[in-house]
Every structure is written in C-alpha cells, then in structure tokens.
Design an enzyme around this catalytic site. Sequence first.
Site, PDB file in Angstrom:
ATOM      1  CG  ASP A  95     -10.346  15.276 -14.972  1.00 50.89           C
ATOM      2  OD1 ASP A  95      -9.714  14.839 -16.100  1.00 50.89           O
ATOM      3  OD2 ASP A  95     -11.206  14.751 -14.561  1.00 50.89           O
ATOM      4  NE  ARG A 105      -2.962   0.322   3.183  1.00 48.58           N
ATOM      5  CZ  ARG A 105      -2.049   0.862   4.389  1.00 48.58           C
ATOM      6  NH1 ARG A 105      -1.746   1.848   4.809  1.00 48.58           N
ATOM      7  NH2 ARG A 105      -2.275  -0.045   5.540  1.00 48.58           N
ATOM      8  CE1 TYR A 158     -17.045  10.688 -15.714  1.00 43.26           C
ATOM      9  CE2 TYR A 158     -16.480  10.748 -13.442  1.00 43.26           C
ATOM     10  CZ  TYR A 158     -16.908  10.108 -14.770  1.00 43.26           C
ATOM     11  OH  TYR A 158     -17.146   8.677 -14.559  1.00 43.26           O
ATOM     12  CE  LYS A 164     -13.417   7.180 -18.248  1.00 40.11           C
ATOM     13  NZ  LYS A 164     -13.807   8.322 -17.631  1.00 40.11           N
TER      14      LYS A 164
END
Length: 385
Positions: free
Chosen positions: A170, A46, A98, A195
């Site tokens: 973004d 992690r 978004y 994406k």
Amino acid sequence: MHDWTKIIKATTVADPVSGAVNTPIQLSSTFNQASFDNFGKYDYSRSGNPTRDVAEHAVATLEDGKFGYLFSTGMAAVSSVLMTFSQGDHLIVSKYVYGGTFRVLEEVLPRFGIDHTFVDLGDLDAVKAAIRPNTKAIYIETPSNPILAVTDIQAVTDIAHAHGLIAIADNTFMSPVLQKPLHLGADIVVHSATKFLAGHSDIVAGAVVTDRQDLADRIYFIQNAVGATLGVTDCWLLLRGIKTLGVRMQQSSAAAQRIAAWLEQQPQVTRVCYPGLPSNAGYVTQQRQAVNGGAVLSFDVGSEDAARTVAETTTIPEFSVSLGGTETILSYPPKMSHAELSPEERAKSGITPGLLRFSVGLEDPDDLIADLAQAFAKIGGATQP
Ligand SMILES: *Cc1c(COP(=O)(O)O)cnc(C)c1O
C-alpha cells in the site's frame, strides 16, 4: 523521462476524434458495435471505458508498472486484490495496516476461509516464522498510519520471493513520485487514490498497479466480476488531480520536513513521528527506498487535553479525517481513524492520547508553524485558575 514529465504526458491524452487536449468524459454505459461478428474494444463500461482506460494507464505509468486498475474507493481496490485469494489461503500482513484493511481481513475474509497473521514487518525473523505452507502473500504498508513506522520493502519482498509468495504494498502515504514499490520487489501496489493521487479532498478512489500479466489477469477478472469500478467523472477528476502530483509532493514534503524539525525543538512536544528526521528509527531505510520523508507526520503533545487545545486553537489546518489534500489536515487518531481500538490496543500501536496527525498541504510552512506555536502556548491554559 523524469517523473514530472511522465505525469503530464500520462494525464494529457488527446481525444482521437476531436483532438481535444483533455481526455473527454465518456459518459456511456454501452458502446455501439459496428459489426455483427466483430465487436470493438469497448462494450460495457464496467468492463472498460475510454476515460477510465486513460486514467488507469496514467496510474500504471506513475508506478512504472504495466497494468493499472481503478476502483470506486481505496478499500474497493484493497478488497479486490484480497479477493484474488481463495479459501484456505493465508496472508502475512503488517500489524500497522490501515484500519479499513484490518476490518476486511478480520471481519470479511475469514467468512471465505482466507486467514491472516499480523506481523511487525520490521522484525524479519518474525516474518519468516509466520510463513505457513498455505501462505500466499505478504502485505506491506509503509510508512504506516499514524506513527509513520517504516518497513524495508526490499527486505520483505526478498523474503516473500524466496518462499514463492507475492508481495503487495500500500503506497498511499508516499505516492509514486516519492516511492516506487515495484522497483523494490513488490508485485502489486495499491493506493487510496482519494489521498495524494487525487490530491484535492474531492473524490474517493482506489488504484492497483502490477507488472505481472498473471496478476493483472486475476485483478481485472475481479474488477469486472465484482464491479467496484471508478465512475467516469471521477476518473477525469483523478486525471486532473494527478497533473500537479509532482509539485504538490515536492512542496508538501519539504514543508513537512521543516515543520517536523521545528516540532522536535518544542518543549510541549514529547515525540515527533516523521521518517525524514535523522532521529527516526526508520530514517536510513526511508532514505534508501524513498525520495524523502513524505508529507504526513504525527506528534505527541503529552495528553488528550493538550491535543484538544491544539485542535481547537489552530486556525489554518482543517480538523478532519483523511490526508493528502491541498489543505493541511489535522486529525486526532484516538478518536478518528483508530477509535475502534481499545486503549490497550492503541497503546501497543504507539497511538498515545496526545497524538495528532498532520498532513501538510500547500500553505506557507511559516504560517503553519506560527499557528502551531500560538496553539502550543495555550497548552495547559485551560487548567490554570
Ligand atoms: C485511506 C486509506 C485507505 C482506504 O482508502 P479509501 O479511499 O478511504 O477507501 C487505504 N490505505 C491507506 C494507507 C489509506 O490511508
């Protein structure tokens, strides 16, 4: 070094042990510590993992940033950045943000006392007027989803810095090969790596890049504390996907430009949203801050019935949500990404009933145009006797 070279060098990092040209997938949650007193670079995955390190460094390199962080999804990346703010802080956010980001801002952050104002970032006076004594950041997303509205990144980051705020961008829709917000004053760049970065509609992933040590420390603290990290196998798939980012973006954006110009000539199309078209309101800004108009466009065929006909009679695009894959993706925002908005809210955001979004993949653009042409010829057909 040019982007295409940088992409390959950053994603081809040999295994120091075997010399394997491809970074190994280090599937280990824990790492042996050779000395009782001095621990090695890695202890627990992690907190850090060698495969993730290479992928995080690659994403940072593409954005010309110093520090990169990978998350389990784009929303985990966005949320982790937003979690660096504190109770009493206020954020100015693009009103075209978004939907998932909208949901976190509206439904989650207010419970922790983090407030926001949605602003049309094209209206710089409105941006200035929205700044409060407790405002900490301006959140940009350009071009916007799904109408591809362009924000002048430099103009907005200038306002942010003049008021001691940070600017977050973004950059999902452009990808780092077409637009580099850090060069335009942004302090933090976020991505849905699902994406264009991953590029194959296979994984979900998110990325954050910054140049500032203080912001990097805050982001890493949240990444490790909250733990929404990207799994190691997905880090490898992301590295693999990024290798072709340069050629994919070049091909898909050139095809999108051709398709957008063709769409503008079609009588069935009432509006084409593509910032690579000189007729687009954001064209000049887009030309200045990005390489081209990108690989996503949207167009209006006048009515829901006509949109249904196009979705049902085209044979090449996948009718689905998401974007940025090798396959062309046709989506219908009113029933998909923006279904939760009321018809009035959709109308205010330019999401009209006939609007279709088109994420151009790697098929031959002539085939895509021919497919759209045969579908357009059928518009209105259903209502004929
Ligand atoms: C998809 C998307 C996100 C969210 O990313 P996920 O990987 O789906 O969590 C954020 N911003 C933009 C612009 C997106 O298109």
